[in-house]
Design a protein around this motif. Structure first.
Motif, PDB file in Angstrom:
ATOM      1  N   VAL A   5     -14.415  34.683 -64.896  1.00 16.51           N
ATOM      2  CA  VAL A   5     -13.863  33.146 -64.654  1.00 16.51           C
ATOM      3  C   VAL A   5     -12.861  33.243 -64.929  1.00 16.51           C
ATOM      4  CG1 VAL A   5     -13.896  30.955 -65.834  1.00 16.51           C
ATOM      5  CG2 VAL A   5     -16.594  32.754 -65.679  1.00 16.51           C
ATOM      6  N   ARG A   6     -12.125  33.691 -65.273  1.00 17.96           N
ATOM      7  CA  ARG A   6     -10.731  33.575 -65.532  1.00 17.96           C
ATOM      8  C   ARG A   6      -9.467  33.827 -64.338  1.00 17.96           C
ATOM      9  NH1 ARG A   6     -10.813  34.763 -70.762  1.00 17.96           N
ATOM     10  NH2 ARG A   6     -11.465  32.857 -71.942  1.00 17.96           N
ATOM     11  N   GLN A   7     -10.692  34.908 -64.169  1.00 20.00           N
ATOM     12  CA  GLN A   7      -9.964  35.923 -63.266  1.00 20.00           C
ATOM     13  C   GLN A   7      -9.431  35.530 -61.147  1.00 20.00           C
ATOM     14  OE1 GLN A   7     -10.261  39.946 -63.869  1.00 20.00           O
ATOM     15  NE2 GLN A   7      -7.865  40.515 -64.239  1.00 20.00           N
ATOM     16  N   TRP A   8     -11.159  35.696 -60.971  1.00 25.79           N
ATOM     17  CA  TRP A   8     -11.130  35.117 -60.069  1.00 25.79           C
ATOM     18  C   TRP A   8     -11.533  33.767 -59.559  1.00 25.79           C
ATOM     19  CZ3 TRP A   8     -15.470  35.343 -58.000  1.00 25.79           C
ATOM     20  CH2 TRP A   8     -16.522  35.657 -58.672  1.00 25.79           C
ATOM     21  N   LEU A   9     -12.110  32.620 -60.903  1.00 24.32           N
ATOM     22  CA  LEU A   9     -12.965  31.627 -60.609  1.00 24.32           C
ATOM     23  C   LEU A   9     -12.173  30.347 -60.821  1.00 24.32           C
ATOM     24  CD1 LEU A   9     -17.288  31.946 -61.367  1.00 24.32           C
ATOM     25  CD2 LEU A   9     -15.552  31.133 -59.199  1.00 24.32           C
ATOM     26  N   PRO A  48      -9.524  22.082 -68.160  1.00 23.70           N
ATOM     27  CA  PRO A  48      -9.940  21.045 -67.447  1.00 23.70           C
ATOM     28  C   PRO A  48      -9.629  19.908 -67.696  1.00 23.70           C
ATOM     29  CG  PRO A  48     -11.173  22.232 -69.983  1.00 23.70           C
ATOM     30  CD  PRO A  48      -9.662  22.801 -68.991  1.00 23.70           C
ATOM     31  N   MET A  49      -9.547  18.837 -67.940  1.00 22.57           N
ATOM     32  CA  MET A  49      -9.126  17.081 -67.606  1.00 22.57           C
ATOM     33  C   MET A  49     -10.101  16.012 -67.876  1.00 22.57           C
ATOM     34  SD  MET A  49      -5.905  17.912 -67.491  1.00 22.57           S
ATOM     35  CE  MET A  49      -5.289  16.529 -66.460  1.00 22.57           C
ATOM     36  N   VAL A  50      -9.910  15.442 -68.942  1.00 23.57           N
ATOM     37  CA  VAL A  50     -10.715  14.162 -68.955  1.00 23.57           C
ATOM     38  C   VAL A  50      -9.881  13.191 -69.711  1.00 23.57           C
ATOM     39  CG1 VAL A  50     -12.325  13.386 -71.170  1.00 23.57           C
ATOM     40  CG2 VAL A  50     -12.218  16.722 -70.590  1.00 23.57           C
ATOM     41  N   HIS A  73     -19.030  26.599 -70.693  1.00 28.28           N
ATOM     42  CA  HIS A  73     -18.187  26.013 -70.544  1.00 28.28           C
ATOM     43  C   HIS A  73     -17.001  25.592 -69.305  1.00 28.28           C
ATOM     44  CE1 HIS A  73     -14.895  22.385 -71.402  1.00 28.28           C
ATOM     45  NE2 HIS A  73     -16.251  21.555 -70.412  1.00 28.28           N
ATOM     46  N   GLU A  74     -16.318  26.782 -69.555  1.00 29.75           N
ATOM     47  CA  GLU A  74     -15.073  26.835 -68.420  1.00 29.75           C
ATOM     48  C   GLU A  74     -15.942  27.698 -67.343  1.00 29.75           C
ATOM     49  OE1 GLU A  74     -12.063  29.602 -67.987  1.00 29.75           O
ATOM     50  OE2 GLU A  74     -13.006  30.421 -69.650  1.00 29.75           O
ATOM     51  N   LEU A  75     -16.997  28.316 -67.768  1.00 30.81           N
ATOM     52  CA  LEU A  75     -18.286  28.370 -66.133  1.00 30.81           C
ATOM     53  C   LEU A  75     -18.813  27.275 -65.226  1.00 30.81           C
ATOM     54  CD1 LEU A  75     -19.175  30.887 -64.113  1.00 30.81           C
ATOM     55  CD2 LEU A  75     -21.008  31.360 -65.713  1.00 30.81           C
ATOM     56  N   ARG A  76     -18.456  26.642 -66.017  1.00 28.56           N
ATOM     57  CA  ARG A  76     -19.648  25.131 -65.425  1.00 28.56           C
ATOM     58  C   ARG A  76     -18.204  24.970 -64.582  1.00 28.56           C
ATOM     59  NH1 ARG A  76     -22.857  22.753 -62.725  1.00 28.56           N
ATOM     60  NH2 ARG A  76     -24.475  23.735 -63.990  1.00 28.56           N
TER      61      ARG A  76
END
Length: 174
Positions: A82-86, A91-93, A105-108
């Motif tokens: 997830v971190r390297q290529w996605l 996240p902004m709230v 959560h990060e993947l979503r």
């Protein structure tokens, strides 16, 4: 520990080089080994593709180009995918930066940013969507081994498509 084996390229040539990433700890355990042929060895070991902690070493192993033996825990492999290529950052709230709660959560968040809002490649999005569907069946830390392997397989298929189009001397599926 049995490694998770995946294919990063579709190249069927025998490997002539390997890239080994080791931990930064004193013990320096192997995290993964990635094999590349004479055409793809340098493409697969550049700084941006697999973490930049690489060492190109000629091998005598009977591996095929693009084979990756990953010794890290499954949840860590997924988080690094997830971190390297996605990944796209924090996240902004309500205009405030937050921390990711967990890898699910990060993947979503990354999926929504890159593929729903950003219009990323559909064939990659399909695999990431499949990984997300399995990932959201349980809370992070509560997934079964079968669920983690299903997420890893879907992300590996997406990674294969992503890496296939990296610049190199020859297509990565050749």
């Amino acid at each position: 520990m049995t490694p998770y084996v995946r294919r990063v390229t579709g190249c069927s040539l025998p490997a002539t080089h390997s890239t080994t990433r080791r931990t930064r700890h004193r013990v320096r355990r192997t995290e993964y080994v990635l094999y590349g042929c004479k055409y793809h060895g340098k493409t697969l070991t550049t700084r941006g593709n697999f973490g930049g902690r690489s060492l190109l070493v000629p091998t005598g192993d009977e591996q095929r180009c693009g084979t990756m033996l990953d010794f890290r825990p499954a949840e860590r492999i997924i988080a690094e995918h997830v971190r390297q290529w996605l990944g796209h950052g924090t996240p902004m709230v309500d205009g405030q930066g937050e921390a990711w709660r967990d890898w699910v959560h990060e993947l979503r968040g990354c999926y929504e940013f890159r593929y729903l809002e950003g219009g990323g490649r559909t064939e990659i999005a399909d695999h990431v969507d499949r990984a997300l569907a399995v990932a959201e069946r349980a809370q992070a830390g509560e997934h079964t081994e079968e669920q983690l392997v299903a997420v890893l397989d879907a992300l590996a298929a997406a990674e294969h498509l992503y890496v296939r189009d990296l610049p190199g001397r020859r297509p990565l599926d050749a």
